[in-house]
Design an enzyme around this catalytic site. Structure first.
Site, PDB file in Angstrom:
ATOM      1  N   SER A 142       1.900  11.512   9.022  1.00 43.85           N
ATOM      2  CA  SER A 142       1.941  10.897  10.355  1.00 43.85           C
ATOM      3  C   SER A 142       3.106  11.475  11.133  1.00 43.85           C
ATOM      4  O   SER A 142       4.102  11.918  10.535  1.00 43.85           O
ATOM      5  CB  SER A 142       2.135   9.381  10.230  1.00 43.85           C
ATOM      6  OG  SER A 142       2.415   8.803  11.499  1.00 43.85           O
ATOM      7  N   TYR A 155       6.952   1.885   7.130  1.00 43.89           N
ATOM      8  CA  TYR A 155       5.768   2.727   7.339  1.00 43.89           C
ATOM      9  C   TYR A 155       6.180   4.188   7.533  1.00 43.89           C
ATOM     10  O   TYR A 155       5.681   5.088   6.843  1.00 43.89           O
ATOM     11  CB  TYR A 155       4.940   2.244   8.532  1.00 43.89           C
ATOM     12  CG  TYR A 155       3.771   3.173   8.789  1.00 43.89           C
ATOM     13  CD1 TYR A 155       2.703   3.220   7.892  1.00 43.89           C
ATOM     14  CD2 TYR A 155       3.756   4.045   9.875  1.00 43.89           C
ATOM     15  CE1 TYR A 155       1.644   4.105   8.082  1.00 43.89           C
ATOM     16  CE2 TYR A 155       2.696   4.926  10.075  1.00 43.89           C
ATOM     17  CZ  TYR A 155       1.645   4.957   9.169  1.00 43.89           C
ATOM     18  OH  TYR A 155       0.605   5.835   9.356  1.00 43.89           O
TER      19      TYR A 155
HETATM   20  P1  NDP Z   1      -8.130   2.477   9.102  1.00 39.30           P
HETATM   21  O1  NDP Z   1      -7.478   1.146   8.966  1.00 39.30           O
HETATM   22  O2  NDP Z   1      -9.253   2.609  10.067  1.00 39.30           O
HETATM   23  O3  NDP Z   1      -8.603   2.988   7.679  1.00 39.30           O
HETATM   24  C1  NDP Z   1      -7.781   2.851   6.556  1.00 39.30           C
HETATM   25  C2  NDP Z   1      -8.594   3.092   5.304  1.00 39.30           C
HETATM   26  O4  NDP Z   1      -7.729   2.945   4.166  1.00 39.30           O
HETATM   27  C3  NDP Z   1      -9.730   2.102   5.146  1.00 39.30           C
HETATM   28  O5  NDP Z   1     -10.889   2.807   4.762  1.00 39.30           O
HETATM   29  C4  NDP Z   1      -9.268   1.188   4.025  1.00 39.30           C
HETATM   30  O6  NDP Z   1     -10.415   0.819   3.257  1.00 39.30           O
HETATM   31  C5  NDP Z   1      -8.358   2.116   3.223  1.00 39.30           C
HETATM   32  N1  NDP Z   1      -7.376   1.401   2.417  1.00 39.30           N
HETATM   33  C6  NDP Z   1      -6.344   0.646   2.830  1.00 39.30           C
HETATM   34  N2  NDP Z   1      -5.691   0.139   1.770  1.00 39.30           N
HETATM   35  C7  NDP Z   1      -6.333   0.599   0.665  1.00 39.30           C
HETATM   36  C8  NDP Z   1      -6.154   0.431  -0.726  1.00 39.30           C
HETATM   37  N3  NDP Z   1      -5.166  -0.339  -1.226  1.00 39.30           N
HETATM   38  N4  NDP Z   1      -7.001   1.047  -1.569  1.00 39.30           N
HETATM   39  C9  NDP Z   1      -7.998   1.807  -1.095  1.00 39.30           C
HETATM   40  N5  NDP Z   1      -8.239   1.999   0.196  1.00 39.30           N
HETATM   41  C10 NDP Z   1      -7.413   1.394   1.073  1.00 39.30           C
HETATM   42  O7  NDP Z   1      -6.934   3.475   9.490  1.00 39.30           O
HETATM   43  P2  NDP Z   1      -6.907   5.060   9.765  1.00 39.30           P
HETATM   44  O8  NDP Z   1      -8.216   5.670   9.535  1.00 39.30           O
HETATM   45  O9  NDP Z   1      -6.253   5.264  11.077  1.00 39.30           O
HETATM   46  O10 NDP Z   1      -5.856   5.482   8.641  1.00 39.30           O
HETATM   47  C11 NDP Z   1      -6.131   6.472   7.673  1.00 39.30           C
HETATM   48  C12 NDP Z   1      -4.824   7.170   7.317  1.00 39.30           C
HETATM   49  O11 NDP Z   1      -4.318   7.849   8.450  1.00 39.30           O
HETATM   50  C13 NDP Z   1      -3.717   6.233   6.847  1.00 39.30           C
HETATM   51  O12 NDP Z   1      -3.027   6.843   5.766  1.00 39.30           O
HETATM   52  C14 NDP Z   1      -2.800   6.134   8.060  1.00 39.30           C
HETATM   53  O13 NDP Z   1      -1.471   5.847   7.711  1.00 39.30           O
HETATM   54  C15 NDP Z   1      -2.960   7.530   8.623  1.00 39.30           C
HETATM   55  N6  NDP Z   1      -2.596   7.677  10.037  1.00 39.30           N
HETATM   56  C16 NDP Z   1      -3.212   6.924  11.002  1.00 39.30           C
HETATM   57  C17 NDP Z   1      -2.856   7.079  12.329  1.00 39.30           C
HETATM   58  C18 NDP Z   1      -3.443   6.258  13.419  1.00 39.30           C
HETATM   59  O14 NDP Z   1      -2.863   6.227  14.533  1.00 39.30           O
HETATM   60  N7  NDP Z   1      -4.568   5.587  13.203  1.00 39.30           N
HETATM   61  C19 NDP Z   1      -1.855   8.074  12.728  1.00 39.30           C
HETATM   62  C20 NDP Z   1      -1.256   8.783  11.628  1.00 39.30           C
HETATM   63  C21 NDP Z   1      -1.637   8.598  10.342  1.00 39.30           C
HETATM   64  P3  NDP Z   1     -10.657  -0.591   2.551  1.00 39.30           P
HETATM   65  O15 NDP Z   1     -10.013  -1.637   3.402  1.00 39.30           O
HETATM   66  O16 NDP Z   1     -12.142  -0.689   2.443  1.00 39.30           O
HETATM   67  O17 NDP Z   1     -10.013  -0.423   1.219  1.00 39.30           O
HETATM   68  C1  8X3 Z   2       0.464   6.083  12.841  1.00 43.70           C
HETATM   69  C2  8X3 Z   2       1.121   6.674  14.030  1.00 43.70           C
HETATM   70  O1  8X3 Z   2       2.992   6.414  15.708  1.00 43.70           O
HETATM   71  O2  8X3 Z   2       1.596   4.456  15.262  1.00 43.70           O
HETATM   72  O3  8X3 Z   2       0.827   6.817  11.722  1.00 43.70           O
HETATM   73  O4  8X3 Z   2       3.214   5.185  13.648  1.00 43.70           O
HETATM   74  S1  8X3 Z   2       2.304   5.625  14.675  1.00 43.70           S
END
Ligand code: NDP
Ligand code: 8X3
Length: 255
Positions: A142, A155
């Site tokens: 991120s 985070y």
């Molecule tokens: P979502 O919340 O849409 O998706 C997160 C996914 O992670 C879900 O499929 C959830 O599935 C899964 N998950 C969460 N906890 C667990 C667990 N303990 N075991 C298995 N699966 C888990 O978020 P994003 O798609 O945005 O996030 C995906 C990744 O991208 C993350 O690592 C996030 O930190 C990163 N990211 C996101 C950004 C954003 O702005 N959205 C920016 C930068 C990075 P389920 O609940 O079914 O287990």
């Molecule tokens: C998620 C991006 O800027 O909301 O990783 O932390 S931010």
């Protein structure tokens, strides 16, 4: 399943970026191992994507080491040649100041974003090495790894871990033909903010109002690109932001 069909193992495939990766890799002909905690969403994905490619789903909480070991040990034979691991499962919890944060939220972020990611990686590394050269670990980092902001505390620190782990891991597995990428998005419209705000849809929706965030599909496109490059090409860090976002400038902190 054809011997040469590449397999992508995706954590957190039930939503957002992981869900988009499942669709994008399927369209590119990759067989899929799709994991996440929500079984009904895995079932829906399987029903849709199985029309295109072989799909194996497994309910998996990455923060449970026994769960991870079991899912990897029980991979059906054709899905054992894992060419790409997309370590996507992750979350942020809370955005209040550190001094009032819930320690359980901090522990869950560490258990998922750090402990879960390294556990899945460790279990799959022998399979990635066996599938190489050209196998790829894509870790979802991120911009928060290097951009501090109020309420970012644990985070952002977990994502700094992901970046350094990716770099260090590459030193060990690179000579074995496995590439490692820290894929680091900025603001992406998914369930991320809804989860962070503990289900408060008003706050989650207003976060994206008047902006044009990245879509999960934008990041999935990059993941496919990284995994499809010639085996000698390793994108080490790929940061992607929506045009409307920038890294924060130094600001004055006031109580
Ligand atoms: P979502 O919340 O849409 O998706 C997160 C996914 O992670 C879900 O499929 C959830 O599935 C899964 N998950 C969460 N906890 C667990 C667990 N303990 N075991 C298995 N699966 C888990 O978020 P994003 O798609 O945005 O996030 C995906 C990744 O991208 C993350 O690592 C996030 O930190 C990163 N990211 C996101 C950004 C954003 O702005 N959205 C920016 C930068 C990075 P389920 O609940 O079914 O287990
Ligand atoms: C998620 C991006 O800027 O909301 O990783 O932390 S931010």
């Amino acid at each position: 399943m054809n011997e040469s069909t590449p397999v992508a193992f995706i954590t957190g495939a039930t939503s957002g970026i992981g869900h988009a990766c499942a669709h994008r890799f399927a369209r590119a002909g990759w067989a899929l191992v799709l994991t996440g905690r929500r079984q009904e969403r895995l079932d829906a994905l399987q029903a849709t994507l199985e029309k295109l490619v072989p799909v194996h789903t497994a309910q998996l909480d990455v923060s449970d080491p026994h769960d991870v070991a079991k899912v990897v040990a029980e991979l059906p034979e054709p899905f054992q040649r894992v060419h790409a691991l997309i370590n996507n499962a992750g979350l942020a919890l809370g955005k209040g100041p550190a001094q009032t944060a819930d320690l359980d939220d901090w522990y869950r972020m560490i258990d998922t974003n750090i402990k879960g990611l390294i556990t899945v990686t460790r279990h799959l590394l022998p399979k990635l090495i066996a599938a190489g050269p050209g196998a790829t670990v894509i870790n979802l980092g991120s911009i928060a790894a290097h951009t501090p902001y109020p309420g970012g505390h644990v985070y952002g620190a977990t994502k700094a871990f992901v970046k350094q782990f990716s770099y260090n891991l590459r030193c060990d597995v690179g000579p074995k033909g496995v590439r490692v990428t820290d894929l680091a998005p900025g603001m992406t419209a998914s369930e991320f903010t809804l989860v962070r705000m503990k289900g408060d849809r008003n706050i989650a929706d207003s976060y994206y109002e008047g902006t044009q965030p990245l879509q999960p599909e934008d990041i999935a496109e990059q993941a496919l690109h990284v995994a499809s490059l010639p085996p000698h090409v390793n994108i080490t860090l790929l940061e992607v932001m929506p045009l409307c976002q920038q890294w924060s400038a130094p600001t004055i902190l006031r109580d």
